[in-house]
Design an enzyme around this catalytic site. Structure first.
Site, PDB file in Angstrom:
ATOM      1  N   LYS A 159      16.416   3.933 -10.588  1.00 25.43           N
ATOM      2  CA  LYS A 159      17.167   5.898 -10.970  1.00 25.43           C
ATOM      3  C   LYS A 159      16.565   6.603 -11.040  1.00 25.43           C
ATOM      4  O   LYS A 159      15.961   7.426 -12.360  1.00 25.43           O
ATOM      5  CB  LYS A 159      17.608   5.077 -12.158  1.00 25.43           C
ATOM      6  CG  LYS A 159      18.949   6.088 -12.846  1.00 25.43           C
ATOM      7  CD  LYS A 159      19.929   5.613 -14.091  1.00 25.43           C
ATOM      8  CE  LYS A 159      20.630   6.728 -15.015  1.00 25.43           C
ATOM      9  NZ  LYS A 159      21.475   7.721 -14.162  1.00 25.43           N
TER      10      LYS A 159
HETATM   11  N1  PMP Z   1      25.671   5.517  -9.799  1.00 25.02           N
HETATM   12  C1  PMP Z   1      24.611   6.307 -10.125  1.00 25.02           C
HETATM   13  C2  PMP Z   1      24.680   7.515  -8.770  1.00 25.02           C
HETATM   14  C3  PMP Z   1      25.054   6.850 -11.285  1.00 25.02           C
HETATM   15  O1  PMP Z   1      23.882   7.789 -12.371  1.00 25.02           O
HETATM   16  C4  PMP Z   1      25.003   5.919 -12.581  1.00 25.02           C
HETATM   17  C5  PMP Z   1      24.911   6.084 -13.883  1.00 25.02           C
HETATM   18  N2  PMP Z   1      23.773   5.757 -14.415  1.00 25.02           N
HETATM   19  C6  PMP Z   1      25.990   4.527 -11.714  1.00 25.02           C
HETATM   20  C7  PMP Z   1      26.503   4.626 -10.892  1.00 25.02           C
HETATM   21  C8  PMP Z   1      26.981   3.997 -12.997  1.00 25.02           C
HETATM   22  O2  PMP Z   1      25.570   2.915 -13.409  1.00 25.02           O
HETATM   23  P1  PMP Z   1      25.283   2.396 -15.828  1.00 25.02           P
HETATM   24  O3  PMP Z   1      26.834   1.854 -15.083  1.00 25.02           O
HETATM   25  O4  PMP Z   1      24.474   1.683 -15.430  1.00 25.02           O
HETATM   26  O5  PMP Z   1      25.816   3.415 -16.066  1.00 25.02           O
END
Ligand code: PMP
Length: 314
Positions: A159
């Protein structure tokens, strides 16, 4: 505009919100060298609690490792404690927590391995990401003309701040065209994810989501949805999704820390199912919110209570 809180955590210390500044020549500013997390702290019936803290911290450390940025001295447990402490210090009942790992000020040039790694954690109050009505009414989305970051360009399992340049292209285009969000296809043309959400399709009572390897972030809400669905006896499968399945699905929904579980009522102006939140989406939402609000037992051990800081009156 963000509502400031009192403190931000930086490299082991609590500093004033206004002091959390970086130099313009920090490596991250020119070269995008940061990884981060987005975590929610919910106000449960028994006090504030952070949702899936361990998993978020683990993903952040993984994200840093992919970019050779895991050379900081803090353990995962220390980072977890810092986040809990920060929420307590800022006296917040519910909030969004944003830890950031970045390459700071020092050398200039693409190779930032000699620059310091700085860690920050901030938190603030934040409402519903896609609007208040989105959770019940659903949102209108489009398939983006931008593809998701391709494997061997930017690694999707990290991320990284830089990934969000791709997300921004998707999101700005979607909003400019009157949609709440854009869905990117992967480099092969299959459904990947939203600019900040994973995606799920329901057809014939089965929940389908794209597998890791289709340039998706391994979403923690995504994992929670799969866990809840299995628990509810709803079949799930991680499978390649052709774009047109979005149009003929019974239900489509997003998952994400910010978006939580948001129904999608149309894709490219084609109505999904009955054009409103479908029954499986609603069932998953109900279970999810019952756990994060603390009205159902936390049977998957997803919540970490924030320690209470106020001195107990004698
Ligand atoms: N995909 C992307 C590109 C994101 O930025 C997020 C948010 N973090 C998610 C999916 C969802 O991830 P999470 O459920 O861990 O927040």
């Amino acid at each position: 505009m963000l509502k400031a809180t009192e403190k931000i955590w930086r490299n082991g210390e609590f500093i004033a919100w206004d002091d959390a500044k970086i130099h313009v020549l920090s490596h991250v500013v020119s070269y995008g060298s940061s990884v981060f997390e987005g975590i929610r702290c919910y106000e449960t019936v028994s006090g504030p609690a952070v949702f899936r803290l361990r998993e978020h911290v683990r993903r952040m450390v993984d994200s840093a490792k992919i970019y050779r940025m895991d050379t900081f001295q803090y353990t995962r447990e220390e980072l977890e404690s810092a986040m809990l402490e920060l929420v307590a210090v800022n006296k917040l009942k519910s909030c969004y927590i944003r830890p950031i790992v970045l390459r700071g000020f020092g050398e200039m040039g693409v190779n930032g391995t000699k620059n310091p790694i700085d860690l920050y954690i901030a938190c603030w109050e934040w409402g519903k990401y896609l609007g208040d009505a989105a959770l019940s009414d659903g949102v209108d989305v489009c398939v983006s003309s931008w593809n998701r970051i391709a494997p061997n360009t930017l690694p999707a399992l990290s991320k990284a701040g830089a990934n969000y340049m791709n997300s921004q292209l998707m999101k700005m285009e979607a909003v400019a065209n009157g949609y709440a969000e854009g869905i990117a296809l992967d480099k092969s043309g299959y459904v990947s994810e939203g600019s900040g959400e994973n995606i799920f399709v329901v057809r014939d009572g089965k929940i389908v989501t794209p597998p890791l390897g289709t340039s998706v972030l391994p979403g923690i809400t995504r994992d929670s949805v799969l866990t809840l669905a299995n628990h509810l006896g709803i079949p799930t499968v991680e499978q390649i999704i052709p774009r047109e399945l979005l149009y003929i699905a019974d239900e489509v929904f997003f998952s994400g820390t910010a978006a939580e579980i948001t129904p999608i009522r149309s894709v490219d102006r084609i109505t999904v199912g009955k054009g409103r939140r479908g029954p499986i989406t609603e069932q998953i939402q109900r279970e999810f919110f019952a756990i994060v609000n603390g009205t159902k037992p936390d049977q998957f051990n997803w919540l970490t209570p924030v320690p209470v800081r106020e001195a107990v009156a004698q």
